[in-house]
Each structure stands twice: as structure tokens, then as C-alpha cells.
Scaffold this active site. Sequence first.
Site, PDB file in Angstrom:
ATOM      1  N   ASN A  52       4.558   2.528   6.406  1.00 13.57           N
ATOM      2  CA  ASN A  52       5.638   1.773   7.025  1.00 13.57           C
ATOM      3  C   ASN A  52       6.075   0.652   6.079  1.00 13.57           C
ATOM      4  O   ASN A  52       5.270   0.111   5.318  1.00 13.57           O
ATOM      5  CB  ASN A  52       5.220   1.211   8.384  1.00 13.57           C
ATOM      6  CG  ASN A  52       4.127   0.162   8.292  1.00 13.57           C
ATOM      7  OD1 ASN A  52       3.203   0.296   7.483  1.00 13.57           O
ATOM      8  ND2 ASN A  52       4.206  -0.865   9.115  1.00 13.57           N
ATOM      9  N   TYR A  53       7.343   0.330   6.096  1.00 12.47           N
ATOM     10  CA  TYR A  53       7.869  -0.713   5.211  1.00 12.47           C
ATOM     11  C   TYR A  53       7.785  -2.058   5.918  1.00 12.47           C
ATOM     12  O   TYR A  53       8.179  -2.196   7.082  1.00 12.47           O
ATOM     13  CB  TYR A  53       9.315  -0.426   4.826  1.00 12.47           C
ATOM     14  CG  TYR A  53       9.894  -1.480   3.909  1.00 12.47           C
ATOM     15  CD1 TYR A  53       9.684  -1.417   2.535  1.00 12.47           C
ATOM     16  CD2 TYR A  53      10.624  -2.548   4.428  1.00 12.47           C
ATOM     17  CE1 TYR A  53      10.188  -2.392   1.693  1.00 12.47           C
ATOM     18  CE2 TYR A  53      11.135  -3.528   3.592  1.00 12.47           C
ATOM     19  CZ  TYR A  53      10.913  -3.446   2.225  1.00 12.47           C
ATOM     20  OH  TYR A  53      11.409  -4.423   1.395  1.00 12.47           O
ATOM     21  N   LEU A  54       7.289  -3.057   5.200  1.00  9.26           N
ATOM     22  CA  LEU A  54       7.159  -4.405   5.739  1.00  9.26           C
ATOM     23  C   LEU A  54       7.790  -5.392   4.770  1.00  9.26           C
ATOM     24  O   LEU A  54       7.479  -5.377   3.574  1.00  9.26           O
ATOM     25  CB  LEU A  54       5.680  -4.754   5.953  1.00  9.26           C
ATOM     26  CG  LEU A  54       4.930  -3.880   6.967  1.00  9.26           C
ATOM     27  CD1 LEU A  54       3.426  -4.041   6.801  1.00  9.26           C
ATOM     28  CD2 LEU A  54       5.353  -4.241   8.385  1.00  9.26           C
ATOM     29  N   ASP A  90     -10.326  -4.987  -4.193  1.00 11.50           N
ATOM     30  CA  ASP A  90      -9.387  -5.361  -5.263  1.00 11.50           C
ATOM     31  C   ASP A  90      -8.558  -6.547  -4.782  1.00 11.50           C
ATOM     32  O   ASP A  90      -7.326  -6.537  -4.819  1.00 11.50           O
ATOM     33  CB  ASP A  90      -8.488  -4.178  -5.614  1.00 11.50           C
ATOM     34  CG  ASP A  90      -7.756  -4.370  -6.947  1.00 11.50           C
ATOM     35  OD1 ASP A  90      -8.084  -5.345  -7.667  1.00 11.50           O
ATOM     36  OD2 ASP A  90      -6.858  -3.577  -7.262  1.00 11.50           O
TER      37      ASP A  90
END
Length: 288
Positions: free
Chosen positions: A92-94, A195
Amino acid sequence: MWPAIIQQLSEQLGKDFHLVEKEKVHGGDINECFMVSDGIDRYFVKTNQREYLTKFTAEVENLRVMRESNTVQVPEYILHGTSKTHAYLVLNYLATKPLDDAERSYEFGVQLANLHRWGEQKEFGFDIDNYIGATVQPNPWHKKWALFFAEQRIGWQLQLMQEKGVNLTNINEFVEMVKTRLANHSPRPSLLHGDLWFGNVANIVNGPLCFDPACYWGDRECDIALAEWFGGFQPEFFQGYESVWPLDWGYEERKDIYNLYHVLNHYNQFGGHYLDEAQKLIEKILSY
């Protein structure tokens, strides 16, 4: 590539996805990344050569287990797959901005501590080998932390350097020294982001977000040490963390050993000045 992505996305969504917007966005140095939209919903698409599918598959598992913890926000997995020439991962794009305000930084520190406290794993490692950047990260299960970190982190990276013709130290002797230095430290296995540098966290509308993990069960101090080494985090992040779970005595010495893993990995990926930094850090560790 795009016809394959659109077809699989349509199948996953259960409706036709009509691509009306595609914008290249920043997503690190390894993958080519895009925001795509049908005019209503937006998705984040990572792409690379077909052989990168194993890396995307590992990332899916990393995100799955972090989401399962219900402690930190991570992107929602949609799908991954391949075309004839490319591999891709759709999330999903945030809309993000830097995690640079005190309140949200403190909140993320609390969330990270809760991630580290989550779960009841008895051993160190992970169910799969994954990747730290572009480098394979081996995760065979070990009962002893000192053995795991010395062999699967430091020894592994030194061996990769040796294969490039670079010998900073006697690998066997240095690995044994790391085992000795960590032998009296018995942390509980914590699920690590793995990371955790400042570029892998962000601020979104409803709170902090972390992404691009390289998960394994290890000493929680590894995440904190890396966050310190790279810089960028606000002091409130560390304050929030320690409000939940203060760091153990001896951390200041152990963090150099833990960060050596990342310095060695950076040399193996990028070369350059990281060789001198690795040499100095090895000398510092040997001087304790």
C-alpha cells in the site's frame, strides 16, 4: 512488466485495476520504485530484475512477522511476482515525511521496545535467510547468541570480504574473540527490524512507520546500535525506548561489535571509505 503487474493486481483486488497514474518515487539504491493509482487507490511498487524475486519474497516474510507483533506500523503487503524480465513487490502507498519531531520520535522508541519485548522465541536466527541491503543474511537457528553473532554476522561478512581479496584480520581468531566478548552476555531473543537506520523510518498521518526490514531474532541492542551509528534519530527516540526497556550494562562496548557487522556489509556492497572505517573499528574492538 506493467501488464503482468496490472493483471495480478486486478486478480488480487477482485476488480479491474485501470492504471491512470504512474510516478517514479524514491525507494533506496537497489530497486526502482513507483507510485501507481487507478484514480482512487494508490500502491507502492518495487521492481528489479527477475532474479530479485527471492529478495522480495524474504521482505514479505519480514513484513508479515513484524505486522503480527502488533507493535509497530509497517506497510501492508498486497502481492509480489514476476514478469518475463522483472520481479516486483506491491505494497500500500503511504505519504511519508521524515520522523523528525520529538513526540513521534518518542512514540516510535516506545513501539520499538514493545516489538523487542514481543514473542517468546527461545533461539537466535530466523525461519528463512534474508537480505541486509543486497547481501544475503544467513539466519540458521542457534541457542547461544555469542555463537550466532560471531559466526553468522561477523565471520560471514569477513568471509565475503576475503572472497573479494581483502583480509582485515585473521577470520578464525577474530570470530573466536567476538565469541569470548559476548559469552557473558545472555540477551533474550528479540525480533529485530535488522536494518534500523533513519532512512527506513518515517512519519505518516497516524504515527511512525518503519519499512525495509531485515528481521531476525537477536539482541535488541543491535537495532539501537545501528540507529546510533547512522544518526538522524531525535534524542526522544532513545528516551522513549529506555522508558520501556533500559539498555543493559556493557552496551557501550557491545555496540561497536554489533555495528562492525554493518560497516563490513557496507564495504561489501559499496566499497570506498568503509574499508578504513572497518579497520579502525576492528582495532578499537581489539584494544578493549
